[in-house]
Design an enzyme around this catalytic site. Structure first.
Site: not given
Ligand code: DGL
Length: 274
Positions: A10-11, A73, A152, A183, A185
């Site tokens: 993931d990011s 992600c 984050e 997403c 997150h």
């Molecule tokens: N967790 C990520 C997603 O599912 C990306 C969040 C990000 O880095 O912008 O899209």
């Protein structure tokens, strides 16, 4: 049987929401996780850069001898999943198809909302996948660029988070019966999102849905980890400071985990053809 670990990328910390589901649904499996928090968020970046970064994370996981990769992600899945899946000989799963099917299953009135990063929403991929399966669905998509940075920075329970979620989701309130958290997150903001959307709106966690597919593939390719191997040792890596990653992970998993730092200079973005 295959006792090798499953790779997650993931990011940043978002993929932890997918990893927690794996621990819950498949507790014998072992995880190698890499989060690129040093360069998060990916969502506002150009597609070519997201593709390069994603390959770097994939190559890192391949050096750890993983038996399967979960692109945990949505942004990386939207940009690079098909290419990665077609290039590698191990199974590679993304989070968008499972989230799309789950939304179709869950909706009662056919009004589906999608929230995601700027890249995921600009790619229109959820709407395409949903309409390809069920053309009668109405899909409303909304980019929420402030959500991933809030997570984050471990501010998901703050009053700022409540205000941002309330203001951002206003265009969708009362208009959808099902909302895809597009997403990884966003499940960390779930209580606030549910509160803003109202209790009648069904929230779809695309990462959790993806783990059902992981389970099917492990069975199909006979890749399950032997239950006789009694120790399960997950390994977590971040390109940023392990301290803040660990604080979020410990809270989310409700247990202490070890996190190691990986320097960006150790990553390699060559496209791996197996
Ligand atoms: N967790 C990520 C997603 O599912 C990306 C969040 C990000 O880095 O912008 O899209």
């Amino acid at each position: 049987m295959d006792n090798r670990p499953i790779g997650f990328l993931d990011s940043g910390v978002g993929g932890l929401t997918v990893a927690r589901e794996l621990m819950r649904q498949l507790p014998h499996e072992e995880i190698i996780y890499i989060g690129d928090s040093a360069r998060a968020p990916y969502g506002p970046r150009p597609a070519e850069q997201i593709r390069e970064y994603t390959w770097e994370l994939v190559n890192f996981l391949l050096t750890k001898d993983v038996k399967m990769i979960v692109v945990a992600c949505n942004t990386a899945t939207a940009v690079a999943w098909e290419e990665i899946k077609d290039s590698l000989s191990i199974p590679v799963l993304g989070v968008i198809l499972p989230g799309s099917s789950a939304a179709i299953k869950s909706t009662t009135k056919g009004h589906i909302g999608i929230i995601g990063t700027p890249m995921t929403i600009a790619s229109n991929i959820y709407e395409q996948k949903i309409k390809a399966l069920a053309p009668q669905m109405e899909v409303l998509s909304l980019s929420c660029p402030k959500f991933a940075p809030l997570v984050e920075s471990n501010e998901m329970n703050s009053s700022v988070a409540k205000k941002v979620v309330y203001e951002s989701l206003a265009p969708l309130v009362g208009k959808v019966d099902t909302l895809v958290l597009g997403c990884t997150h966003y499940p960390l903001l779930r209580p606030i999102i549910q509160n803003v959307m109202g209790p009648q709106v069904k929230l779809i966690d695309s990462g959790a849905e993806c783990i059902r597919d992981v389970s099917v593939l492990l069975n199909y390719f006979q890749l399950n980890r032997s239950r006789e191997v009694s120790t399960v040792k997950h390994r977590f890596y971040t390109t940023a400071n392990p301290g803040s990653f660990k604080a979020i992970a410990d809270q989310w998993f409700d247990q202490k985990i070890e996190v190691e730092h990986v320097d960006l200079s150790q990553l390699d973005n060559q496209i791996e053809m197996e």
